[in-house]
Design a protein around this motif. Structure first.
Motif, short mmCIF file in Angstrom:
data_model
loop_
_atom_site.label_atom_id
_atom_site.label_comp_id
_atom_site.label_asym_id
_atom_site.label_seq_id
_atom_site.Cartn_x
_atom_site.Cartn_y
_atom_site.Cartn_z
N ALA A 49 0.38 11.06 -41.55
CA ALA A 49 -0.31 11.29 -42.82
C ALA A 49 0.18 12.55 -43.52
O ALA A 49 0.31 12.57 -44.75
CB ALA A 49 -1.82 11.38 -42.57
N GLN A 50 0.47 13.59 -42.72
CA GLN A 50 0.89 14.86 -43.29
C GLN A 50 2.07 15.42 -42.49
O GLN A 50 1.88 16.27 -41.61
CB GLN A 50 -0.27 15.87 -43.27
CG GLN A 50 -1.45 15.46 -44.15
CD GLN A 50 -2.58 16.47 -44.06
OE1 GLN A 50 -3.02 16.83 -42.97
NE2 GLN A 50 -3.03 16.96 -45.20
N PRO A 51 3.30 14.95 -42.77
CA PRO A 51 4.46 15.44 -42.03
C PRO A 51 4.66 16.94 -42.23
O PRO A 51 4.37 17.49 -43.30
CB PRO A 51 5.63 14.64 -42.65
CG PRO A 51 4.99 13.48 -43.33
CD PRO A 51 3.64 13.95 -43.79
N GLY A 52 5.15 17.59 -41.19
CA GLY A 52 5.45 19.01 -41.26
C GLY A 52 6.88 19.28 -40.84
O GLY A 52 7.67 18.35 -40.60
N ASP A 53 7.23 20.55 -40.72
CA ASP A 53 8.57 20.95 -40.30
C ASP A 53 8.57 21.16 -38.79
O ASP A 53 8.73 22.27 -38.29
CB ASP A 53 9.00 22.23 -41.02
CG ASP A 53 10.43 22.62 -40.71
OD1 ASP A 53 11.20 21.74 -40.28
OD2 ASP A 53 10.78 23.81 -40.88
N ASP A 54 8.37 20.10 -38.04
CA ASP A 54 8.27 20.19 -36.59
C ASP A 54 8.84 18.92 -35.96
O ASP A 54 9.10 17.93 -36.65
CB ASP A 54 6.81 20.40 -36.16
CG ASP A 54 5.89 19.32 -36.67
OD1 ASP A 54 5.98 18.18 -36.15
OD2 ASP A 54 5.08 19.58 -37.59
N LEU A 55 9.00 18.95 -34.64
CA LEU A 55 9.66 17.85 -33.95
C LEU A 55 8.80 16.59 -33.91
O LEU A 55 9.34 15.48 -33.98
CB LEU A 55 10.03 18.28 -32.52
CG LEU A 55 10.81 17.28 -31.67
CD1 LEU A 55 12.04 16.76 -32.40
CD2 LEU A 55 11.21 17.90 -30.34
#
Length: 404
Positions: A204-210
């Protein structure tokens, strides 16, 4: 050797003298069948040549139990929550393994790992800052575990407030023994539930992580399934901090018992990359590779193995074999490159090896710089080893140093 059939490699007595026992086993029989009471019969492979043969041969020695029997594999999978944490690349072979490895490989390129160096250095400094003036700490609980769990949690994007839960869950999963089945099942359910919720959140809320990258990744039309996603994240969390923490603990334990080597590394930090390789060889955090399944009747070092039998390659023993390097029981931080097997061999070679090396190098350099006169704060005989079947590392490692 008379005691081979009942030897318990998980006992405190064995772990305290592991390398002496391994030397005797290599001499007597580098491949032997252990039938210790209360345990499944297990072939143990202790010789360097034989361990390498097992690790490189996925046809005779498989990680995927379904290659033996589908019902057997289903039984090992157990409840759905357990299956959701075991559907990862270490339990696959062939094309299935290569597909999963490709999808996660981009996060562990040398360029990606090198970009993490400043943050790892900052974490190490931050952990030592509150204890520097006290002149003592437990390396395991106050440095090695917090460092390794913070690095992998930040890489994955796990919130800081949840990291204690991850450490508790992973400890129980890798230890297994000492917990009743209902307690283990509850742990699996909590861990799987958390993973599924985290995956939904990142969708739902992609971030800058793996985790976000794994949710979105696609290569040749192949995405990770929900079960594969959950298992891959769990694998990265558990392997990413359990092995790294033990690796740091082992290295410090060795150096405080070799003060000349410690002093030289403190004064000549350029020697650290080579020293890291020697420390990894000398006392490997991954003492034993994950269990293999014999896929067909075969022979190894003169022993007849039958289809369906279980086999473990003892990496820690192989690293101390004279067939691997000269004077293997001597810690030599200037030793020329030695092809140790602490990260495995072949298709299942550790994906995070470059990250692990970097963590260990930074952890040691920072510790030696910030804690002059580092030494063991207890009698060496008082150090006890964690009861974790495949890993080797101290339960606690009290150290002290000089304070101005």
């Amino acid at each position: 050797m008379a005691y081979e059939r009942t030897l318990d490699l998980n006992s405190d007595a064995f772990r305290g003298e592991a390398y002496r026992h391994y030397a005797a086993l290599r001499q007597a029989s580098p491949v032997f069948l252990s039938q210790a009471e209360g345990q499944l019969p297990m072939w143990y492979v202790t010789g360097a040549r034989e361990v390498e043969e097992v690790l490189l041969d996925n046809e005779r020695f498989a990680r995927d139990p379904s290659r033996i029997d589908a019902q057997f594999a289903a039984m090992l999978g157990g409840e759905q929550s357990i299956a959701f944490l075991n559907d990862h690349m270490l339990n696959r072979d062939g094309d299935s393994h290569r597909r999963l490895r490709r999808l996660v490989n981009k996060a562990f390129t040398l360029k990606a790992v090198n970009a993490l160096r400043p943050r790892i250095e900052q974490i190490a400094e931050t952990l030592l800052e509150p204890v520097r003036s006290s002149g003592r700490m437990d390396v395991v609980s106050q440095y090695a575990f917090p460092l390794s769990i913070t690095v992998i949690a930040e890489l994955l994007g796990v919130p800081a407030q949840d990291r204690d839960d991850f450490r508790r869950w992973s400890h129980m999963i890798v230890q297994q023994v000492g917990h009743d089945l209902s307690e283990l099942q509850r742990c699996y359910n909590e861990f799987a539930g958390y993973m599924l919720a985290l995956i939904d959140q990142r969708r739902a809320q992609p971030g800058d992580d793996l985790v976000s990258a794994l949710v979105q990744v696609e290569e040749e039309g192949s995405r990770l399934s929900q079960s594969e996603l959950c298992s891959m994240i769990a694998l990265l969390i558990i392997a990413g901090h359990e092995t790294s923490a033990s690796m740091i603990g082992n290295a410090v334990h060795m150096l405080v018992q070799h003060p000349k080597a410690l002093a030289r590394l403190r004064d000549e930090p350029t020697l650290m990359p080579g020293a890291v390789e020697e420390l990894l060889r000398y006392d490997s955090a991954v003492e034993r590779a994950m269990v293999r399944f014999v896929t067909r009747d075969t022979e190894l070092a003169g022993q007849r193995l039958q289809r369906g039998q279980l086999l473990i390659a003892v990496v820690g023993s192989a690293n101390r074999d004279e067939a691997l390097c000269a004077n293997p029981d001597t810690l030599d931080i200037t030793r020329p490159a030695c092809p140790h097997m602490s990260f495995g061999k072949g298709t299942h070679y550790c994906l995070g090896a470059s990250l692990a090396r970097q963590e260990l190098e930074i952890a040691l350099n920072t510790l030696l710089r910030c804690c002059p006169g580092l030494r063991l704060a207890v009698d060496p005989g008082a150090v006890r080893w964690r009861y974790v079947p495949n890993f080797r590392g101290p339960e606690a490692l009290p150290v002290c140093w000089s304070v101005d």
